[in-house]
Design an enzyme around this catalytic site. Structure first.
Site, mmCIF file in Angstrom:
data_model
loop_
_atom_site.group_PDB
_atom_site.id
_atom_site.type_symbol
_atom_site.label_atom_id
_atom_site.label_comp_id
_atom_site.label_asym_id
_atom_site.label_seq_id
_atom_site.Cartn_x
_atom_site.Cartn_y
_atom_site.Cartn_z
ATOM 1 N N ASP A 91 -3.804 1.679 8.027
ATOM 2 C CA ASP A 91 -3.913 0.768 6.886
ATOM 3 C C ASP A 91 -5.210 1.063 6.115
ATOM 4 O OD1 ASP A 91 -3.085 -2.031 5.605
ATOM 5 O OD2 ASP A 91 -5.231 -2.108 6.018
ATOM 6 N N VAL B 274 -6.167 -3.259 -1.884
ATOM 7 C CA VAL B 274 -7.461 -3.039 -1.207
ATOM 8 C C VAL B 274 -8.250 -4.342 -1.248
ATOM 9 C CG1 VAL B 274 -9.629 -1.728 -1.224
ATOM 10 C CG2 VAL B 274 -7.503 -0.603 -1.889
ATOM 11 N N GLU C 248 -4.019 -4.589 -7.570
ATOM 12 C CA GLU C 248 -5.337 -5.048 -7.100
ATOM 13 C C GLU C 248 -5.340 -5.403 -5.615
ATOM 14 O OE1 GLU C 248 -8.480 -5.312 -8.897
ATOM 15 O OE2 GLU C 248 -8.875 -5.293 -6.754
ATOM 16 N N GLU D 113 -0.463 -6.655 9.375
ATOM 17 C CA GLU D 113 0.789 -6.173 8.783
ATOM 18 C C GLU D 113 1.960 -6.624 9.645
ATOM 19 O OE1 GLU D 113 0.821 -4.166 5.805
ATOM 20 O OE2 GLU D 113 -1.169 -5.040 5.919
ATOM 21 N N LYS E 239 -5.990 2.718 2.258
ATOM 22 C CA LYS E 239 -6.918 2.158 1.264
ATOM 23 C C LYS E 239 -7.929 3.214 0.811
ATOM 24 C CE LYS E 239 -6.126 -2.474 3.041
ATOM 25 N NZ LYS E 239 -6.422 -3.409 4.124
ATOM 26 N N LYS F 263 0.804 -1.210 0.000
ATOM 27 C CA LYS F 263 0.000 0.000 0.000
ATOM 28 C C LYS F 263 0.842 1.268 0.000
ATOM 29 C CE LYS F 263 -1.681 -2.805 2.635
ATOM 30 N NZ LYS F 263 -2.163 -3.625 3.761
ATOM 31 N N GLY G 124 -5.288 -12.126 4.292
ATOM 32 C CA GLY G 124 -4.972 -13.560 4.343
ATOM 33 C C GLY G 124 -3.908 -13.921 3.315
HETATM 34 N N1 HSE Z 1 -3.294 -5.997 7.275
HETATM 35 C C1 HSE Z 1 -4.247 -5.856 6.216
HETATM 36 C C2 HSE Z 1 -5.634 -6.129 6.775
HETATM 37 C C3 HSE Z 1 -3.906 -6.818 5.128
HETATM 38 O O1 HSE Z 1 -5.745 -6.661 7.884
HETATM 39 O O2 HSE Z 1 -6.608 -5.792 6.115
HETATM 40 C C4 HSE Z 1 -4.659 -6.588 3.846
HETATM 41 O O3 HSE Z 1 -4.405 -5.311 3.313
#
Ligand code: HSE
Length: 345
Positions: free
Chosen positions: A223, A155, A152, A212, A227, A128, A324
């Site tokens: 995070d 997000v 892709e 992360e 997005k 990201k 995941g």
């Molecule tokens: N750490 C992020 C989450 C991973 O938990 O959504 C996917 O971007």
């Protein structure tokens, strides 16, 4: 059959997820799409690096990591190349940038992506950092070098939230986007509602490969804010930056907050929003206590959801995995298959 040689920059959860998919689906991809993806190089800051211009055994890479959490036992003619050497000197066609995300500077991923595009290599990334901070300029560089930059998985992991917005809904004009955009925090909130405590739920989210490398970016909302910035830039032509998103995570929520919402027939969710209005643009990430009848209330665990509000179609909602190993590895495959579609003739 067209074979693409891959250099993986980073070999954590996402890289291993992609490797699993390639081991399990390699023959099917060849039959179905006439394409093969061969890992030739892996360079990971902590696990080591290896490069074989003729290709590495993907199942050996996975077995070695499983046994030692290191690549040092992999047999390869070239070892210890750093990321930039791997990008510039390997015979890779596609650089898979999956080093850790830094949403302040984008580094070191930004330098990696820049170098790969400059060298005329396609880039696929779930990172990201570079995408939220510098996507427009990276896209110009990719176009100049006649290569692609696939993002892709930045997000909603492999759930095609960006393609849906950029390709299928572009003509309907997206005027606002709202959703649950972080898997880790949604998993934690769901587990806490089921009686787990915060630390226990976070540890599980880490163990399942949702969080992360530094999970503070998940729980403090950054995070999800990254997005929001990506969605604003890519879907809505809004050049927002991280500073434009008001951001609060889930760390102030206690078990009591969650219990009292439950008792009142409500639920806490971390919700990201970006909205165009005549008065300007609003962008936020914040925990909200919503009634169980709200469309986002039933989204549980690491599942995410996004509602696109459009001029021509009204609201369109997409629900699917948000995090995941396999789920995010699959996003890279989506981008690699798109490269194949666009460049194989
Ligand atoms: N750490 C992020 C989450 C991973 O938990 O959504 C996917 O971007």
């Amino acid at each position: 059959m067209k074979i693409y040689r891959l250099a993986l920059i980073g070999f954590g959860n996402v890289g291993q997820g992609l490797a699993h998919i390639l081991v399990e689906r390699g023959n099917w991809l060849a039959d179905r799409f006439g394409v093969g993806f061969q890992i030739v190089a892996v360079s990971d800051l902590h696990k080591g690096s290896c490069y074989d211009p003729n290709g590495l055994s993907t199942s050996d890479l996975l077995a070695t990591i499983r046994e030692n959490d290191s690549l040092t036992a992999v047999t390869a003619p070239h070892r210890d190349w750093d990321a930039l050497r791997t990008i510039n000197e390997s015979n890779s066609d596609i650089v898979v940038e999956i080093s850790y995300t830094d949403l302040k500077t984008g580094e070191p991923a930004l330098t990696h992506v820049h170098a790969a595009l400059q060298a005329g290599k396609h880039v696929v990334t779930t990172n990201k950092g570079p995408t939220a901070l510098r996507f427009p300029e990276l896209l110009v560089l990719a176009r100049k070098n006649k290569v692609e930059m696939g993002v892709e998985g930045t997000v909603m992991s492999g759930t095609p939230a960006l393609r849906m917005g950029m390709e299928m809904l572009a003509g309907a004009k997206v005027t606002s986007v709202q959703g649950i955009l972080n898997g880790t925090t949604n998993y934690i909130l769901t587990q806490m509602e089921n009686g787990a405590d915060y630390d226990e739920a976070l540890a599980e989210a880490q163990q399942k490969g949702y969080a992360e490398a530094d999970p503070s970016g998940d729980v403090d909302g950054h995070d999800a804010a990254g997005k929001v910035v990506i969605l604003a830039n890519l879907l809505m032509e809004l050049p927002l930056t991280m500073e434009d998103v008001s951001c609060e995570g889930i760390t102030r929520l206690t078990s009591n907050d969650i219990k009292s919402a439950s008792a009142a027939g409500e639920r806490w969710k971390l919700i990201g929003t970006v909205k165009k209005a005549t008065t300007g643009v609003t962008a936020s990430v914040e925990p909200r206590r919503i009634p169980l009848s709200h469309p986002l209330a039933s989204i549980a665990g690491a599942t995410n959801a996004i509602t696109y509000s459009t001029d021509l179609l009204g609201d369109v909602t997409l629900v699917g995995p948000g995090a995941g190993r396999i789920e995010t590895g699959y996003a890279l495959l989506e981008d690699m298959l798109a490269i194949h579609r666009n460049h194989s003739t």
